[in-house]
Design an enzyme around this catalytic site. Structure first.
Site, mmCIF file in Angstrom:
data_model
loop_
_atom_site.group_PDB
_atom_site.id
_atom_site.type_symbol
_atom_site.label_atom_id
_atom_site.label_comp_id
_atom_site.label_asym_id
_atom_site.label_seq_id
_atom_site.Cartn_x
_atom_site.Cartn_y
_atom_site.Cartn_z
ATOM 1 N N ARG A 184 34.637 53.002 56.003
ATOM 2 C CA ARG A 184 33.995 54.302 56.239
ATOM 3 C C ARG A 184 33.505 54.335 57.688
ATOM 4 O O ARG A 184 32.828 53.412 58.139
ATOM 5 C CB ARG A 184 32.835 54.532 55.257
ATOM 6 C CG ARG A 184 33.345 54.536 53.796
ATOM 7 C CD ARG A 184 32.384 55.180 52.839
ATOM 8 N NE ARG A 184 32.278 56.598 53.102
ATOM 9 C CZ ARG A 184 31.288 57.366 52.627
ATOM 10 N NH1 ARG A 184 30.337 56.832 51.899
ATOM 11 N NH2 ARG A 184 31.255 58.654 52.905
ATOM 12 N N ASP B 146 22.843 58.486 58.391
ATOM 13 C CA ASP B 146 23.957 57.540 58.457
ATOM 14 C C ASP B 146 24.131 56.954 59.852
ATOM 15 O O ASP B 146 24.638 55.844 60.001
ATOM 16 C CB ASP B 146 25.248 58.206 57.986
ATOM 17 C CG ASP B 146 25.222 58.387 56.475
ATOM 18 O OD1 ASP B 146 24.648 59.393 56.022
ATOM 19 O OD2 ASP B 146 25.717 57.498 55.756
ATOM 20 N N ALA C 56 23.953 54.567 53.530
ATOM 21 C CA ALA C 56 24.142 53.719 54.705
ATOM 22 C C ALA C 56 23.582 52.299 54.536
ATOM 23 O O ALA C 56 24.305 51.321 54.772
ATOM 24 C CB ALA C 56 23.566 54.420 55.933
ATOM 25 N N ASN D 126 24.169 62.785 59.083
ATOM 26 C CA ASN D 126 23.805 62.537 57.687
ATOM 27 C C ASN D 126 24.740 63.373 56.827
ATOM 28 O O ASN D 126 25.578 64.131 57.328
ATOM 29 C CB ASN D 126 22.326 62.887 57.447
ATOM 30 C CG ASN D 126 21.833 62.440 56.083
ATOM 31 O OD1 ASN D 126 22.100 61.305 55.661
ATOM 32 N ND2 ASN D 126 21.146 63.301 55.371
ATOM 33 N N GLN E 129 25.803 63.826 44.824
ATOM 34 C CA GLN E 129 24.842 62.718 44.821
ATOM 35 C C GLN E 129 23.445 63.169 44.431
ATOM 36 O O GLN E 129 22.676 62.393 43.864
ATOM 37 C CB GLN E 129 24.774 62.043 46.212
ATOM 38 C CG GLN E 129 26.029 61.307 46.618
ATOM 39 C CD GLN E 129 26.926 62.168 47.481
ATOM 40 O OE1 GLN E 129 26.943 63.398 47.360
ATOM 41 N NE2 GLN E 129 27.704 61.549 48.342
#
Lengths: 345, 345
Positions: free
Chosen positions: B86, B235, B46, B245, B194
């Site tokens: 996004r 986020d 973010a 998130n 990630q």
């Protein structure tokens, strides 16, 4: 498509590590090849491992080069090799003990070929029992499946994990075949991806509606009311009902309880190990760290990152709504009810 | 290694989709390239998305070919393009609004080059603020980290997710730098990995002990008492404390509560969106199904299997022990305390 099949002189093993991209087989003609196929997870799933090990034991006898006198010692070696392949699924040890018992019953038989045929017949019986038992699990479990249901399953407890039909997927299959409106969420089941590779493949082949999710999405689905029921298989069930199954099962059981969703285990009674009092006594296999550093040989993490890679976890009995077996559905108190079902013929 | 860096005339973006196997960069010279890099998750996290979008906006102005009169309409188009990349992380919209406000303040300025320099300066300020804020989050959060701790984190809320230092990993970094004995469990975070690709890589580079696990292992670790603390990023945080998130965060929060483990969010106040009352109003991005059918282009599931692929989930405030911000740690009642911290300078 079958996980394993006796060809008359070899065990034809579907190599599940390559599915669904490649459909290839290993024709195992020796017990050592069977042991290797189990270790490498070419054949996997507790009931399928049990049946494969039984055929492996029979192949050991078929390939035995000596005389009657040396057979028992040789077969003890065969059994040891097959036993050391994977520690958690008890069906492996159950099937090997059944083969060992059969051999001991033949202690007065001197005809080596008769012994070989009797052992092969016992392996066939184990496989046939598994076929029958899975159908019964399906019929029994169907009772707890609503007429319309979104069912979450983990790993692959399907036809590919058994000789035929499946345990958790056997229940789903029976419900689908019975005309119920079933939709399955299959989580992919890292690191070995049995959900993505095997369960999705198997259900699509049977035209049972399936949606693939990542393991970490299950909670979010439950939060949104998208899961009515969780059904998974088992690798070993302790006397108190604690159940070892594919890593991630415990997380799903906690999540199911937090959302008030029924959580069922489907497994043959050969998965129940009354010699183990509770889950803490079940050995948990740890596998090669590279399973988490790579996918199909493609690097997905730093090559030297430390990894923790337990293949199973243990779900305490208190989180389990019921255990679906071929002899009926067992529920709490498990210590009493598992014992009862094990002595029932 | 930085997620993004202004070179003087372009934005150098580390392509995080290729880490840790390949270290490669995109030199974005237009706002369209920045938008594409955000969409493709070459830059993600973010705070990093916010800073990248600000530079993208500045690049829009730098590349504007017309006269002063047409600038505002052109920049509205730039903003629209960057906004649509996004939907979930609010820092994107926060940064773009800050750039838009700056442009509107310059409505009397007729010198296009001055406007361009002022906008570029504002993007630099946003990046510089993020550096400062992350250090503050680290220092603040350090207070809740025990002297010895096994910390579970999800996805990557590290230096790579920000301009520098990180949010959740910023807290971990500060604790490590402060001499605490920290060990991190990083779950790999399917489907984009990630955790495996970025968090493991980043922590190893900083010599912070890390062990990689699959997402579905977190519950088993907690059951074994191997996790003392969970810290993740965010986020978007709603006015009532509900937090969006990376998908999987909600499952971890439920598991943490079931095991009595503190569960913290670490995020800059730019992630707090008081215009959103509760989590149900936060838009959840769904991404390409192929992310779950493939890993690095290698097929891992039936090619046509239906997929559900939400990129985020929402953790209700009641499961959150505290939200670590640059202005202090916010705890329940969030509706009151988030408002308080937002008005505090």
């Amino acid at each position: 498509m079958k996980a394993l099949e006796w060809t008359g002189d070899s065990l034809k093993i579907l190599d599940q590590t390559k599915l669904p991209i490649e459909i290839s087989y290993r024709n195992a003609t020796t017990y050592k090849e069977v042991a290797e196929a189990i270790e490498k997870m070419e054949v996997r799933g507790a009931p399928a491992i049990g049946a494969a090990a039984a055929y492996g034991y029979a192949l050991g006898a078929l390939g035995y080069p000596g005389d009657r006198e040396g057979l028992q010692a040789y077969m003890d070696g065969v059994q040891d090799r097959l036993s050391e392949t994977r520690p958690t699924a008890v069906n492996l040890f159950w099937a090997l003990r059944r083969m060992e018992d059969r051999l001991r019953e033949l202690h007065e038989t001197t005809d080596l070929n008769e012994i070989r045929q009797r052992l092969l017949q016992e392996a066939e019986n184990i496989a046939e029992d598994d076929r029958r038992v899975n159908r019964l699990i399906g019929d029994t479990g169907n009772a707890i499946v609503p007429d319309e249901a979104n069912i979450l399953t983990h790993c692959n407890a399907g036809a590919l994990a058994t000789v035929e039909f499946g345990t958790a997927l056997g229940v789903i299959r029976a419900a689908h075949q019975g005309g119920k409106k079933i939709h399955v969420y299959a989580d992919e089941t890292r690191p070995f991806l049995q959900g993505a590779r095997l369960t999705a493949f198997e259900l699509m082949n049977d035209s049972i509606p399936v949606t693939l999710i990542a393991d970490n999405m299950a909670g979010f689905l439950m939060q949104q009311g998208k899961i009515d029921l969780v059904i998974v298989g088992a690798d070993r069930i302790a006397a108190n009902g604690d159940t070892a199954n594919k890593i991630g099962t415990y997380s799903l059981a906690v999540l199911a309880q937090a959302h008030g969703i029924p959580f069922y285990i489907a497994a043959p009674t050969s998965t129940i190990d009354l010699k183990v009092a509770g889950g803490q006594e079940i050995p948990i296999e740890e596998r090669n760290p590279n399973e988490l550093r790579e996918v199909f040989g493609i690097q997905t993490a730093p090559a030297d990152v430390p990894v923790y890679n337990p293949a199973f976890d243990v779900t305490p009995a208190k989180l389990i709504t019921g255990i679906i077996t071929e002899k009926g559905i067992v529920s709490s108190p498990y210590s009493v009810n598992l014992l009862k079902i094990m002595v029932r013929s």
